[in-house]
Scaffold this active site. Structure first.
Site, PDB file in Angstrom:
ATOM      1  N   HIS A   1       0.812  -1.216   0.000  1.00 23.30           N
ATOM      2  CA  HIS A   1       0.000   0.000   0.000  1.00 23.30           C
ATOM      3  C   HIS A   1       0.849   1.271   0.000  1.00 23.30           C
ATOM      4  CE1 HIS A   1      -3.368   2.657   0.957  1.00 23.30           C
ATOM      5  NE2 HIS A   1      -2.631   3.183   1.917  1.00 23.30           N
ATOM      6  N   ASP A   2       2.025   1.223   0.612  1.00 27.56           N
ATOM      7  CA  ASP A   2       2.855   2.425   0.759  1.00 27.56           C
ATOM      8  C   ASP A   2       4.284   2.138   0.285  1.00 27.56           C
ATOM      9  OD1 ASP A   2       3.428   5.033   1.343  1.00 27.56           O
ATOM     10  OD2 ASP A   2       3.659   4.723   3.499  1.00 27.56           O
ATOM     11  N   LEU A   3       4.398   1.755  -0.971  1.00 22.19           N
ATOM     12  CA  LEU A   3       5.712   1.444  -1.537  1.00 22.19           C
ATOM     13  C   LEU A   3       6.445   2.750  -1.813  1.00 22.19           C
ATOM     14  CD1 LEU A   3       7.583  -0.823  -2.488  1.00 22.19           C
ATOM     15  CD2 LEU A   3       6.549  -0.621  -4.756  1.00 22.19           C
TER      16      LEU A   3
END
Length: 238
Positions: free
Chosen positions: A168-170
């Site tokens: 989700h938060d690469l």
């Protein structure tokens, strides 16, 4: 895959691997518990404070789940409870241990806690600390990294995508590099398995945006477009 055990103590439900923390308790999810025993070995500031502690000859990360964005200014760490299996701590722990069993480069989740508060919950997670590793953002503030590292980053992301794992938060803060030049990915909150292919390009673009964002904020940030092309090359070949 590791055998995850479950225990209920009062309004807290715990998941844990007993080969790491055999005498699990609710107090172990509080930084004060480890501070009282002089076992805190460091901390990191981000969305709240993440603590590092040492126990049974292992180093661990203790992270409390906090909201981000505008809502986080008003509701710091409460989430609506719609079943234990859907809580962020339990989802992340099961996902990490599934990936760890597949030998993907992620930390092992050791324990998680969900504390019910009526219709809401708070949560914490304990992970194994990746030894002798720094996040790539911090490294790039000081020095360039070799072309081989950018290639490896692409390969690692491709490994996750082949398993249909969505991060989700690469971003550049969630990529770690250890002393053996091994790439690790961290922070799998709100992540999971996704069907299809179309989201994968968006996932890569999120990482690219984070690089341009840091370059704009930090003129000495040692990253260039050619590095991104090497990352894409690793992704395609991975």
């Amino acid at each position: 895959m590791a055998n995850i055990k479950q225990k209920t103590i009062g309004n807290s439900t715990l998941l844990y691997l007993d080969n790491y923390l055999p005498e699990i308790s609710v107090e172990m999810f509080e930084a004060q518990y480890w501070q009282a025993q002089n076992k805190i070995i460091g901390q990191a500031e981000g969305r709240g404070t993440t603590f590092f502690f040492r126990e049974n000859n292992h180093d661990f990360v203790l992270r409390h789940y906090r909201r981000g964005g505008l809502i986080g200014k008003f509701i710091e760490d409460l989430y609506f409870f719609s079943g234990l299996a859907k809580t962020r701590a339990f989802v992340e722990m099961h996902l990490l241990n599934t990936m760890y069993a597949k030998q993907l480069p992620v930390p092992q989740a050791v324990a998680a806690r969900v504390v019910r508060r009526g219709l809401f919950f708070r949560a914490d997670i304990i992970l194994q600390k990746i030894p002798q590793a720094s996040d790539l953002f911090t490294i790039l503030l000081e020095q360039q990294v070799p072309a081989t590292i950018w290639h490896k980053i692409g390969v690692v992301i491709r490994q996750l995508h082949r398993q249909q794992i969505y991060h989700h938060d690469l971003n550049i803060h969630n990529i770690m590099l250890d002393n053996d030049d091994k790439i690790w990915l961290i922070d799998f909150d709100k992540c999971g398995q996704r069907a299809g292919e179309t989201w994968k390009a968006d996932n890569l673009q999120r990482l690219q945006r984070s690089l341009y964002k840091e370059l704009a904020k930090h003129p000495d940030f040692k990253w260039q477009t050619q590095d991104w092309l090497l990352c894409l090359e690793g992704y395609e070949q991975g």
